[in-house]
Design a protein around this motif. Structure first.
Motif, PDB file in Angstrom:
ATOM      1  N   GLN A 327       0.843  -1.202   0.000  1.00  0.00           N
ATOM      2  CA  GLN A 327       0.000   0.000   0.000  1.00  0.00           C
ATOM      3  C   GLN A 327       0.874   1.247   0.000  1.00  0.00           C
ATOM      4  O   GLN A 327       1.771   1.408   0.815  1.00  0.00           O
ATOM      5  CB  GLN A 327      -0.938   0.011   1.219  1.00  0.00           C
ATOM      6  N   GLY A 328       0.632   2.095  -0.973  1.00  0.00           N
ATOM      7  CA  GLY A 328       1.339   3.363  -1.041  1.00  0.00           C
ATOM      8  C   GLY A 328       0.514   4.465  -0.405  1.00  0.00           C
ATOM      9  O   GLY A 328      -0.443   4.233   0.345  1.00  0.00           O
ATOM     10  N   ARG A 329       0.859   5.680  -0.747  1.00  0.00           N
ATOM     11  CA  ARG A 329       0.129   6.818  -0.184  1.00  0.00           C
ATOM     12  C   ARG A 329      -1.294   6.859  -0.691  1.00  0.00           C
ATOM     13  O   ARG A 329      -2.224   7.145   0.085  1.00  0.00           O
ATOM     14  CB  ARG A 329       0.866   8.099  -0.525  1.00  0.00           C
ATOM     15  N   ASP A 331      -2.555   4.457  -3.368  1.00  0.00           N
ATOM     16  CA  ASP A 331      -3.078   3.210  -3.960  1.00  0.00           C
ATOM     17  C   ASP A 331      -2.205   2.040  -3.567  1.00  0.00           C
ATOM     18  O   ASP A 331      -1.241   2.184  -2.818  1.00  0.00           O
ATOM     19  CB  ASP A 331      -3.146   3.353  -5.483  1.00  0.00           C
ATOM     20  N   TRP A 332      -2.581   0.875  -4.128  1.00  0.00           N
ATOM     21  CA  TRP A 332      -1.858  -0.362  -3.846  1.00  0.00           C
ATOM     22  C   TRP A 332      -1.005  -0.729  -5.062  1.00  0.00           C
ATOM     23  O   TRP A 332      -1.331  -0.430  -6.203  1.00  0.00           O
ATOM     24  CB  TRP A 332      -2.840  -1.504  -3.551  1.00  0.00           C
ATOM     25  N   THR A 333       0.088  -1.441  -4.777  1.00  0.00           N
ATOM     26  CA  THR A 333       1.015  -1.867  -5.836  1.00  0.00           C
ATOM     27  C   THR A 333       1.194  -3.374  -5.737  1.00  0.00           C
ATOM     28  O   THR A 333       1.350  -3.924  -4.629  1.00  0.00           O
ATOM     29  CB  THR A 333       2.381  -1.182  -5.701  1.00  0.00           C
ATOM     30  N   ALA A 334       1.159  -4.035  -6.934  1.00  0.00           N
ATOM     31  CA  ALA A 334       1.389  -5.483  -6.994  1.00  0.00           C
ATOM     32  C   ALA A 334       2.838  -5.724  -7.385  1.00  0.00           C
ATOM     33  O   ALA A 334       3.304  -5.250  -8.426  1.00  0.00           O
ATOM     34  CB  ALA A 334       0.441  -6.113  -8.024  1.00  0.00           C
ATOM     35  N   TRP A 335       3.544  -6.461  -6.499  1.00  0.00           N
ATOM     36  CA  TRP A 335       4.939  -6.795  -6.778  1.00  0.00           C
ATOM     37  C   TRP A 335       4.990  -8.226  -7.338  1.00  0.00           C
ATOM     38  O   TRP A 335       4.624  -9.187  -6.679  1.00  0.00           O
ATOM     39  CB  TRP A 335       5.766  -6.706  -5.498  1.00  0.00           C
ATOM     40  N   MET A 336       5.440  -8.297  -8.622  1.00  0.00           N
ATOM     41  CA  MET A 336       5.543  -9.612  -9.270  1.00  0.00           C
ATOM     42  C   MET A 336       6.999  -9.883  -9.600  1.00  0.00           C
ATOM     43  O   MET A 336       7.645  -9.109 -10.317  1.00  0.00           O
ATOM     44  CB  MET A 336       4.684  -9.673 -10.545  1.00  0.00           C
ATOM     45  N   ASN A 337       7.488 -10.980  -9.056  1.00  0.00           N
ATOM     46  CA  ASN A 337       8.890 -11.342  -9.216  1.00  0.00           C
ATOM     47  C   ASN A 337       9.047 -12.306 -10.391  1.00  0.00           C
ATOM     48  O   ASN A 337       8.464 -13.389 -10.407  1.00  0.00           O
ATOM     49  CB  ASN A 337       9.413 -11.995  -7.937  1.00  0.00           C
ATOM     50  N   THR A 366      -5.810  -4.746  -4.573  1.00  0.00           N
ATOM     51  CA  THR A 366      -6.297  -4.580  -3.203  1.00  0.00           C
ATOM     52  C   THR A 366      -5.312  -5.235  -2.255  1.00  0.00           C
ATOM     53  O   THR A 366      -4.304  -5.811  -2.686  1.00  0.00           O
ATOM     54  CB  THR A 366      -7.694  -5.208  -3.041  1.00  0.00           C
ATOM     55  N   GLN A 367      -5.648  -5.204  -0.965  1.00  0.00           N
ATOM     56  CA  GLN A 367      -4.751  -5.803   0.016  1.00  0.00           C
ATOM     57  C   GLN A 367      -4.783  -7.329  -0.018  1.00  0.00           C
ATOM     58  O   GLN A 367      -3.932  -7.971   0.593  1.00  0.00           O
ATOM     59  CB  GLN A 367      -5.132  -5.317   1.419  1.00  0.00           C
ATOM     60  N   ARG A 368      -5.755  -7.885  -0.793  1.00  0.00           N
ATOM     61  CA  ARG A 368      -5.870  -9.359  -0.852  1.00  0.00           C
ATOM     62  C   ARG A 368      -5.513  -9.949  -2.203  1.00  0.00           C
ATOM     63  O   ARG A 368      -5.120 -11.107  -2.303  1.00  0.00           O
ATOM     64  CB  ARG A 368      -7.285  -9.780  -0.471  1.00  0.00           C
ATOM     65  N   PHE A 369      -5.674  -9.216  -3.319  1.00  0.00           N
ATOM     66  CA  PHE A 369      -5.421  -9.791  -4.650  1.00  0.00           C
ATOM     67  C   PHE A 369      -5.155  -8.668  -5.646  1.00  0.00           C
ATOM     68  O   PHE A 369      -5.411  -7.484  -5.367  1.00  0.00           O
ATOM     69  CB  PHE A 369      -6.621 -10.624  -5.108  1.00  0.00           C
TER      70      PHE A 369
END
Length: 397
Positions: A327-329, A331-337, A366-369
């Motif tokens: 979670q940023g200021r 919105d949310w960010t998805a980190w994909m490795n 979101t915080q879940r997906f």
């Protein structure tokens, strides 16, 4: 009169009226039935008379045809004319030592006179068939009553035979005394002498008549410019005889046919359409053949297929895992490795990505997906989830 007597009189009168009406109705019905029967009988009689008239007209027309084919009604002229014709017939068809002799004459009331003749001579089997064709082609009222042939021992090496014919000819009493010989040939006889002769001389007496081959293939043939094309023609022979093949008529130089297999070899240099005619002949006795028209279409070669896109040796999407949702200021960010590249992609809503064989867009985080869209399909990717597996699962739903 008392009221009872009045009622009785009314009843008796009514009964008599009913009896009278019934009698009149029965008489009317009987009369109607009789009239109907008479009408039916008259109609049947009319039909019989019309049939008799038709039969009479047919008999009259048939008699008219017989009169044209009859010998002259005068006995002397009938004998003379027909004897001369028979003698000319046998001589014209190669009969040597020919004799034509009248044998009898018999009258059948006032209807006709029958004349009998005996014809003999020496000939060969081909000449006999030509003689028979000429005899039956002449549309006289005549017939061959008896026909005998036997080998001539003297001329046996040349196939000579001794022939004897017994012939009857009719002269109608109603025919003209100077009636001319029939001019039109009989419609019952094959016009071609060769076809008539071959049907007799080439007949197989030990098996059913030979049937020609039949065509069971495609009437359209396709070929490509600059490329040799081979095509087997499908002919079938009912008796299983061997079949030989030839091209009939004008045929382009670039077309050849194998006589034994019926295989066409086509090597055209230009496009176009051509009409072909193939003749298939069996080796039965007598041999029979069939001619089959074909249409050849010569086309340009098809365009070469597009090369397949090379597939990557390793699909990065199979080694991509969602490692975190941060979670940023705002919105949310998805980190994909991406493990194969040692790289972590940080994706927000609206970002596009292309990882290995998968190309898509981030729809929601979101915080879940993370909700992703690839090729119009949307699916969720949860932490530790594999990108390729999630995409594959969305295809199967």
């Amino acid at each position: 009169m008392t009221q009872r007597e009045r009622f009785l009189a009314i009843g008796v009168g009514g009964l008599m009226l009913i009896i009278g009406l019934q009698w009149m109705f029965t008489k009317y019905r009987t009369s109607l039935r009789t009239r109907t029967t008479q009408i039916t009988n008259l109609e049947n009689q009319k039909q019989r008379l019309e049939e008799e008239l038709l039969q009479g007209a047919y008999a009259d027309r048939q008699m008219g045809e017989y009169l044209v084919r009859s010998l002259p009604s005068t006995n002397e002229r009938a004998l003379g004319d027909y004897s001369r014709w028979l003698l000319d017939l046998v001589q014209a068809n190669g009969v040597t030592g020919a004799d034509v002799d009248p044998t009898s004459s018999q009258a059948f009331g006032e209807l006709y006179q029958r004349f009998s003749f005996r014809v003999s001579g020496k000939t060969t089997l081909p000449k006999v068939t030509e003689l028979l064709h000429a005899f039956y082609a002449k549309d006289y009222l005549h017939r061959i009553r008896e026909f005998n042939v036997r080998p001539n021992k003297v001329g046996q090496a040349s196939g000579e035979m001794i022939m004897e014919l017994s012939i009857d000819a009719i002269a109608l009493k109603a025919a003209a005394e100077n009636v001319s010989p029939p001019l039109q040939p009989s419609w019952k006889v094959e016009p071609s002498v060769a076809a008539y002769r071959d049907g007799i001389l080439q007949r197989n007496f030990f098996s059913p008549p030979n049937q020609p081959p039949t065509f069971a293939g495609n009437k359209s043939v396709d070929a490509i410019v600059g490329k040799e094309t081979k095509m087997e023609l499908k002919f079938e022979d009912p008796e299983g005889h061997s079949v030989t093949y030839t091209l009939v008529g004008e045929t382009p130089e670039f077309i050849e046919i194998d006589p034994s297999s019926g295989s066409l070899k086509i090597n055209p240099s230009a496009t176009g359409k051509h009409d072909l005619m193939v003749r298939a002949t069996d080796n039965g006795f007598p041999s029979r053949s069939i001619e089959q028209p074909l249409t050849l279409s010569v086309n340009d070669p098809p365009p070469p297929p597009e090369p397949d896109k090379p597939k990557p040796e390793f699909d990065d999407a199979k080694q991509t895992v969602l490692t975190g949702l941060v979670q940023g200021r705002d919105d949310w960010t998805a980190w994909m490795n991406v493990r194969t590249r040692g790289e972590t992609l940080k994706l927000r809503v609206g970002d596009s990505f292309e990882i290995g064989s998968l190309k898509g867009t981030v729809i929601e985080v979101t915080q879940r997906f993370a909700l992703l869209e690839i090729d119009g399909r949307r699916f969720t990717l949860r932490p530790s989830g594999n990108l390729a597996e999630a995409a594959k699962a969305s295809e199967d739903e």
